[in-house]
Design an enzyme around this catalytic site. Structure first.
Site, PDB file in Angstrom:
ATOM      1  N   ASP A  16       0.809  -1.224   0.000  1.00  0.00           N
ATOM      2  CA  ASP A  16       0.000   0.000   0.000  1.00  0.00           C
ATOM      3  C   ASP A  16       0.838   1.267   0.000  1.00  0.00           C
ATOM      4  O   ASP A  16       0.433   2.299   0.547  1.00  0.00           O
ATOM      5  CB  ASP A  16      -0.961   0.006   1.211  1.00  0.00           C
ATOM      6  CG  ASP A  16      -1.823  -1.242   1.244  1.00  0.00           C
ATOM      7  OD1 ASP A  16      -2.222  -1.701   0.170  1.00  0.00           O
ATOM      8  OD2 ASP A  16      -2.077  -1.755   2.348  1.00  0.00           O
ATOM      9  N   HIS A  44      -5.054  -1.588  -5.339  1.00  0.00           N
ATOM     10  CA  HIS A  44      -4.395  -0.351  -5.754  1.00  0.00           C
ATOM     11  C   HIS A  44      -5.457   0.700  -6.019  1.00  0.00           C
ATOM     12  O   HIS A  44      -6.370   0.474  -6.800  1.00  0.00           O
ATOM     13  CB  HIS A  44      -3.571  -0.592  -7.020  1.00  0.00           C
ATOM     14  CG  HIS A  44      -2.638  -1.755  -6.910  1.00  0.00           C
ATOM     15  ND1 HIS A  44      -1.694  -1.846  -5.911  1.00  0.00           N
ATOM     16  CD2 HIS A  44      -2.521  -2.880  -7.621  1.00  0.00           C
ATOM     17  CE1 HIS A  44      -1.032  -2.979  -6.042  1.00  0.00           C
ATOM     18  NE2 HIS A  44      -1.523  -3.634  -7.063  1.00  0.00           N
TER      19      HIS A  44
HETATM   20  P1  GDP Z   1      -0.696   0.296  -3.520  1.00  0.00           P
HETATM   21  O1  GDP Z   1      -1.306  -0.974  -3.030  1.00  0.00           O
HETATM   22  O2  GDP Z   1       0.768   0.362  -3.306  1.00  0.00           O
HETATM   23  O3  GDP Z   1      -1.078   0.616  -4.940  1.00  0.00           O
HETATM   24  O4  GDP Z   1      -1.307   1.444  -2.613  1.00  0.00           O
HETATM   25  P2  GDP Z   1      -2.854   1.644  -2.208  1.00  0.00           P
HETATM   26  O5  GDP Z   1      -3.580   2.198  -3.387  1.00  0.00           O
HETATM   27  O6  GDP Z   1      -3.382   0.424  -1.560  1.00  0.00           O
HETATM   28  O7  GDP Z   1      -2.717   2.717  -1.046  1.00  0.00           O
HETATM   29  C1  GDP Z   1      -2.147   3.970  -1.277  1.00  0.00           C
HETATM   30  C2  GDP Z   1      -3.209   5.053  -0.964  1.00  0.00           C
HETATM   31  O8  GDP Z   1      -2.568   6.302  -0.927  1.00  0.00           O
HETATM   32  C3  GDP Z   1      -4.303   5.177  -1.998  1.00  0.00           C
HETATM   33  O9  GDP Z   1      -5.493   5.556  -1.355  1.00  0.00           O
HETATM   34  C4  GDP Z   1      -3.806   6.309  -2.906  1.00  0.00           C
HETATM   35  O10 GDP Z   1      -4.855   6.994  -3.564  1.00  0.00           O
HETATM   36  C5  GDP Z   1      -3.140   7.182  -1.906  1.00  0.00           C
HETATM   37  N1  GDP Z   1      -2.002   7.976  -2.382  1.00  0.00           N
HETATM   38  C6  GDP Z   1      -0.974   7.611  -3.187  1.00  0.00           C
HETATM   39  N2  GDP Z   1      -0.052   8.590  -3.248  1.00  0.00           N
HETATM   40  C7  GDP Z   1      -0.499   9.588  -2.451  1.00  0.00           C
HETATM   41  C8  GDP Z   1       0.035  10.860  -2.047  1.00  0.00           C
HETATM   42  O11 GDP Z   1       1.133  11.254  -2.430  1.00  0.00           O
HETATM   43  N3  GDP Z   1      -0.707  11.585  -1.163  1.00  0.00           N
HETATM   44  C9  GDP Z   1      -1.921  11.175  -0.688  1.00  0.00           C
HETATM   45  N4  GDP Z   1      -2.579  11.940   0.170  1.00  0.00           N
HETATM   46  N5  GDP Z   1      -2.444   9.976  -1.039  1.00  0.00           N
HETATM   47  C10 GDP Z   1      -1.745   9.209  -1.900  1.00  0.00           C
HETATM   48  P1  IMO Z   2      -0.815  -4.196  -2.234  1.00  0.00           P
HETATM   49  O1  IMO Z   2      -0.490  -4.692  -3.622  1.00  0.00           O
HETATM   50  C1  IMO Z   2      -0.911  -4.747   2.088  1.00  0.00           C
HETATM   51  C2  IMO Z   2      -0.641  -8.875   3.548  1.00  0.00           C
HETATM   52  C3  IMO Z   2      -1.906  -9.300   4.271  1.00  0.00           C
HETATM   53  C4  IMO Z   2      -1.324 -10.298   5.261  1.00  0.00           C
HETATM   54  C5  IMO Z   2      -0.218 -10.973   4.452  1.00  0.00           C
HETATM   55  C6  IMO Z   2      -0.641 -12.295   3.830  1.00  0.00           C
HETATM   56  O2  IMO Z   2      -2.132  -3.494  -2.158  1.00  0.00           O
HETATM   57  O3  IMO Z   2       0.304  -3.430  -1.652  1.00  0.00           O
HETATM   58  P2  IMO Z   2      -2.243 -12.945   1.805  1.00  0.00           P
HETATM   59  O4  IMO Z   2      -3.720 -12.716   1.631  1.00  0.00           O
HETATM   60  O5  IMO Z   2      -1.422 -12.364   0.721  1.00  0.00           O
HETATM   61  O6  IMO Z   2      -1.920 -14.393   2.089  1.00  0.00           O
HETATM   62  O7  IMO Z   2      -1.898 -12.161   3.171  1.00  0.00           O
HETATM   63  O8  IMO Z   2       0.122 -10.068   3.421  1.00  0.00           O
HETATM   64  N1  IMO Z   2      -0.848  -8.328   2.191  1.00  0.00           N
HETATM   65  C7  IMO Z   2      -0.903  -7.031   1.901  1.00  0.00           C
HETATM   66  N2  IMO Z   2      -0.853  -5.947   2.706  1.00  0.00           N
HETATM   67  N3  IMO Z   2      -0.998  -4.594   0.745  1.00  0.00           N
HETATM   68  C8  IMO Z   2      -1.028  -5.663  -0.070  1.00  0.00           C
HETATM   69  O9  IMO Z   2      -1.030  -5.563  -1.406  1.00  0.00           O
HETATM   70  C9  IMO Z   2      -1.003  -6.960   0.504  1.00  0.00           C
HETATM   71  N4  IMO Z   2      -1.020  -8.210   0.004  1.00  0.00           N
HETATM   72  C10 IMO Z   2      -0.916  -9.038   1.041  1.00  0.00           C
HETATM   73  O10 IMO Z   2      -2.533  -8.210   4.912  1.00  0.00           O
HETATM   74  O11 IMO Z   2      -0.695  -9.613   6.311  1.00  0.00           O
HETATM   75 MG    MG Z   3      -2.775  -1.634  -1.736  1.00  0.00          MG
END
Ligand code: GDP
Ligand code: IMO
Ligand code: MG
Length: 435
Positions: A16, A44
């Protein structure tokens, strides 16, 4: 094609980090975006033109019309989730014609999701003695990769297209799963039946058929004609099955090292590896997190950063930036640049901290401890910075950031040893400082 014109994006923390946003931005300069690991555990969030899209299995480049979005052989695909995701994107006007799926990607079946949930339940019950659950997303990821390694009970996307093969394989799957899970499933749960699964999974195959390809040849044909590929890592390095905080990890190779096995394309083609990290740290699920906070600062960051899981909605654990962990991840993936995200979230704090070392058993180390139990013993060594004030979400040049924010970034950049290529100041595609 000359070697090294492709790019890879990987997470440097526990997921994330904002990989989706970084991939979306970079997709403009590439011809295809390629997922190589993970499954529907990934979530994402990408914000384009004020609209927020949640992506799980579909590569984050899809929001550029006509972009090829390849789901490689290293991904485990829950076709039900993929078909739902494609339909949801289409209903919002997104062109999904570029999504293609490897015929060798493994399929997550209903029995994998059942097993994931059942295993977590047993681990939770055992918490009193030695256990404790991993805190998985319950998307069947671990059981599906386990079957891939087990071979005899694995189903690949290509199998869904061949009724005879699928029937034969499903008979074996039911034979094993009914015996293996009998002691765990509730007595009233009906046994898995090959014909029922055949109808369900064969139906998935028919709907996916137009998208199924030998993606290894597809990608090599693109490389041969000079096209640039963008590899999108799901999950993140500290969740990598080999290099993360095992056993509190996911089941795939999330670091850049997973690109080769997960796509059939050699790392030789990658010139730029971008490591994505937040200006602080978050983690979902169980496992050690040395810089975790349990105070009002954590809650403030959680609310401002919308730190609730894209996939499960769980509140994310929050802490200060752990540079020991980030440097380790950058080393493992050989990153050439860093994408630092969510800097805007720290605005308004009087003090910002980073962890520069761990104190373990009385001595200090700058080395990460990639073990889920031994890392529990690490106490952070802190470095403190003055916070910064004032809205930075409209800033597009690093030089225009407040002085204390710049000092914080300079320290991070020096410590990581590679340039900060993007700095995120908001979720929107345009809310990015690029260099
Ligand atoms: P990913 O799994 O790595 O793609 O990340 P996620 O989408 O799960 O979580 C990142 C969160 O941060 C999302 O809600 C994005 O919209 C948000 N985000 C990404 N970059 C920024 C930033 O620079 N500032 C803010 N405020 N939010 C961001
Ligand atoms: P993105 O792509 C955050 C974590 C789960 C758990 C561990 C194992 O959005 O960054 P699983 O279901 O994969 O067997 O869970 O890994 N986990 C993540 N945490 N972002 C993710 O993906 C994750 N993918 C798996 O929360 O701790
Ligand atoms: Mg994510």
């Amino acid at each position: 094609m000359p070697a090294g014109t492709c790019t890879a994006v990987v997470g440097l923390q526990w997921g994330d980090e904002g990989k989706g946003k970084a991939v979306d931005l970079l997709a403009a300069e590439h011809d295809a975006v390629v997922r190589y690991n993970g499954g529907a555990n990934a979530g994402h969030s990408v914000v384009v033109g004020g609209t927020r899209y949640a992506l799980h299995l579909v590569p984050s480049g899809i929001l550029y019309p006509g972009k090829l979005a390849v789901i490689g052989n290293g991904v485990v695909i829950d076709p039900e989730k993929l078909l739902e995701e494609l339909a949801a994107l289409e209903s919002r006007g997104v062109d999904v014609s570029g999504v293609v799926v490897s015929d060798r990607a493994h399929v997550v079946g209903p029995y994998h999701k059942d097993e994931d949930e059942l295993r977590e339940g047993v681990l939770r019950e055992a918490a009193g003695h030695s256990g404790g659950e991993i805190g998985t997303t319950k998307r069947g990821i671990g059981p599906a990769y386990a079957d891939k390694a087990q071979r005899s009970t694995a189903i690949r996307v290509g199998d869904l297209l061949h009724g005879g093969d699928l029937r034969r394989k499903l008979a074996l799957v039911c034979e094993f799963k009914n015996r293996q899970l009998a002691g765990f499933r509730p007595v009233e749960a009906p046994p898995y039946h090959p014909e029922t699964l055949l109808a369900l999974m064969g139906g998935w195959g028919e709907r996916l058929r137009p998208r199924v390809r030998d993606t290894t040849y597809l990608l090599h044909d693109m490389l041969a004609s000079g096209k640039r590929l963008l590899f999108e890592g799901a999950n993140a390095t500290l969740l990598d099955v080999d290099h993360g905080t095992y056993p509190f990890v996911t089941a795939s190779s999330c670091a850049v090292l997973g690109v080769g096995p997960g796509t059939g394309v050699s790392e030789r083609h990658i010139g730029q590896v971008l490591g994505v990290m937040k200006a602080y740290t978050t983690r979902v699920g169980r496992g050690p997190m040395p810089t975790e906070l349990h105070d009002a600062t954590a809650e403030r960051i959680r609310q401002r950063g919308r730190e609730f899981g894209t996939t499960t909605g769980r509140p994310r654990r929050v802490g200060w930036l752990d540079l020991v962990a980030a440097r380790y991840s950058a080393m493992v993936s050989g990153v050439t640049g860093v994408v630092l995200t969510l800097l805007d979230v720290l605005e308004g704090l009087d003090e910002v901290r980073v962890c520069t070392g761990y104190r373990v058993d009385g001595s200090v180390t700058d080395r990460f401890i990639p073990d889920g139990y031994r890392l529990e013993r690490a106490e952070p060594v802190w470095r403190s910075f003055p916070g910064f004030h004032g809205d930075i979400s409209g800033v597009r040049r690093r030089s225009e950031l407040p002085g204390s924010a710049r000092s914080y970034l300079d320290f991070i950049e020096g410590s990581m040893g590679v340039p900060l290529r993007q700095i995120g100041v908001g979720p929107g595609r345009e809310q990015t400082i690029r260099s």
